[in-house]
Motif scaffolding. Structure first.
Motif, PDB file in Angstrom:
ATOM      1  N   ARG A  31       0.807  -1.198   0.002  1.00 42.10           N
ATOM      2  CA  ARG A  31      -0.056  -0.076  -0.106  1.00 42.10           C
ATOM      3  C   ARG A  31       0.832   1.259  -0.116  1.00 42.10           C
ATOM      4  NH1 ARG A  31      -4.422  -2.480   4.107  1.00 42.10           N
ATOM      5  NH2 ARG A  31      -6.029  -2.934   2.558  1.00 42.10           N
ATOM      6  N   LYS A  32       1.935   1.213   0.608  1.00 39.76           N
ATOM      7  CA  LYS A  32       3.071   2.348   0.694  1.00 39.76           C
ATOM      8  C   LYS A  32       3.532   2.551  -0.609  1.00 39.76           C
ATOM      9  CE  LYS A  32       4.243   2.228   5.526  1.00 39.76           C
ATOM     10  NZ  LYS A  32       5.414   1.976   6.510  1.00 39.76           N
ATOM     11  N   SER A  34       2.219   1.643  -3.520  1.00 41.73           N
ATOM     12  CA  SER A  34       1.000   1.565  -4.783  1.00 41.73           C
ATOM     13  C   SER A  34       0.989   2.790  -5.160  1.00 41.73           C
ATOM     14  CB  SER A  34      -0.087   0.725  -4.247  1.00 41.73           C
ATOM     15  OG  SER A  34      -0.683   1.517  -3.376  1.00 41.73           O
ATOM     16  N   THR A  36      -1.402   6.064  -5.441  1.00 43.67           N
ATOM     17  CA  THR A  36      -2.638   6.336  -4.923  1.00 43.67           C
ATOM     18  C   THR A  36      -3.201   7.681  -5.365  1.00 43.67           C
ATOM     19  OG1 THR A  36      -1.941   4.959  -2.909  1.00 43.67           O
ATOM     20  CG2 THR A  36      -3.615   6.453  -2.391  1.00 43.67           C
ATOM     21  N   GLY A  39      -7.370   6.475  -2.949  1.00 39.40           N
ATOM     22  CA  GLY A  39      -7.259   5.420  -1.895  1.00 39.40           C
ATOM     23  C   GLY A  39      -8.108   4.418  -2.038  1.00 39.40           C
ATOM     24  N   ASP A  42      -6.267   1.094  -2.803  1.00 43.51           N
ATOM     25  CA  ASP A  42      -5.422   0.385  -1.686  1.00 43.51           C
ATOM     26  C   ASP A  42      -6.393  -0.234  -0.766  1.00 43.51           C
ATOM     27  OD1 ASP A  42      -3.066   1.643  -2.735  1.00 43.51           O
ATOM     28  OD2 ASP A  42      -3.259   3.287  -1.111  1.00 43.51           O
ATOM     29  N   GLY A  45      -7.088  -3.926  -1.135  1.00 44.11           N
ATOM     30  CA  GLY A  45      -6.134  -4.882  -0.619  1.00 44.11           C
ATOM     31  C   GLY A  45      -6.583  -5.958   0.024  1.00 44.11           C
ATOM     32  N   PHE A  58      -4.961  -7.060  -4.643  1.00 50.41           N
ATOM     33  CA  PHE A  58      -5.901  -6.153  -4.782  1.00 50.41           C
ATOM     34  C   PHE A  58      -6.961  -6.533  -5.697  1.00 50.41           C
ATOM     35  CE2 PHE A  58      -1.867  -4.427  -3.237  1.00 50.41           C
ATOM     36  CZ  PHE A  58      -2.330  -3.499  -2.653  1.00 50.41           C
ATOM     37  N   ALA A  63      -6.006  -1.037  -9.578  1.00 48.60           N
ATOM     38  CA  ALA A  63      -4.821  -1.304  -8.748  1.00 48.60           C
ATOM     39  C   ALA A  63      -3.962  -2.563  -9.521  1.00 48.60           C
ATOM     40  CB  ALA A  63      -5.127  -1.891  -7.380  1.00 48.60           C
ATOM     41  N   GLU A  78       6.079   5.890  -5.273  1.00 51.13           N
ATOM     42  CA  GLU A  78       5.106   4.892  -5.798  1.00 51.13           C
ATOM     43  C   GLU A  78       5.716   4.316  -6.962  1.00 51.13           C
ATOM     44  OE1 GLU A  78       1.652   7.508  -6.691  1.00 51.13           O
ATOM     45  OE2 GLU A  78       1.453   7.817  -4.742  1.00 51.13           O
TER      46      GLU A  78
END
Length: 105
Positions: A31-32, A34, A36, A39, A42, A45, A58, A63, A78
């Protein structure tokens, strides 16, 4: 009809707990990394343990597209292949081993 559930050994239960912990960590790292915007991708997931198998992914089509397309430009931090990068960063074996050692005393 009675459905029988397998009785897990202490080691198997600890290994499953390790897989769950590893899945949460992989998802957090992914998630950090990806891309975004809103959101929503995220939030799609998931981490799932079935027997001795861990699945992290995901559900969002956005995603999935962001993950696979290497030609997209992303903000700093990202990246494409964010899930694969997260798997490479998280030492799943060490997490499982820690859980098994703790269960065995």
């Amino acid at each position: 009809m009675k459905i029988l559930t397998p009785a897990l050994s202490i080691v198997e239960k600890a290994a499953q707990d390790g897989l769950r912990e590893a899945g949460r960590e992989i998802l957090k790292v992914a998630r950090k990394k990806s891309p975004t915007d809103s959101g929503a991708a995220d939030k799609s997931g998931f981490s799932l343990v079935d027997d001795m198998t861990l699945q992290v992914g995901f559900k969002s089509p956005i995603a999935r597209m962001q993950h696979e397309n290497l030609d997209f430009q992303h903000k700093d931090g990202e990246q494409a292949k964010f899930l694969e990068a997260a798997v490479d960063e998280v030492d799943v074996g060490a997490i499982i081993a820690k859980r098994v050692r703790a269960a065995l005393g």
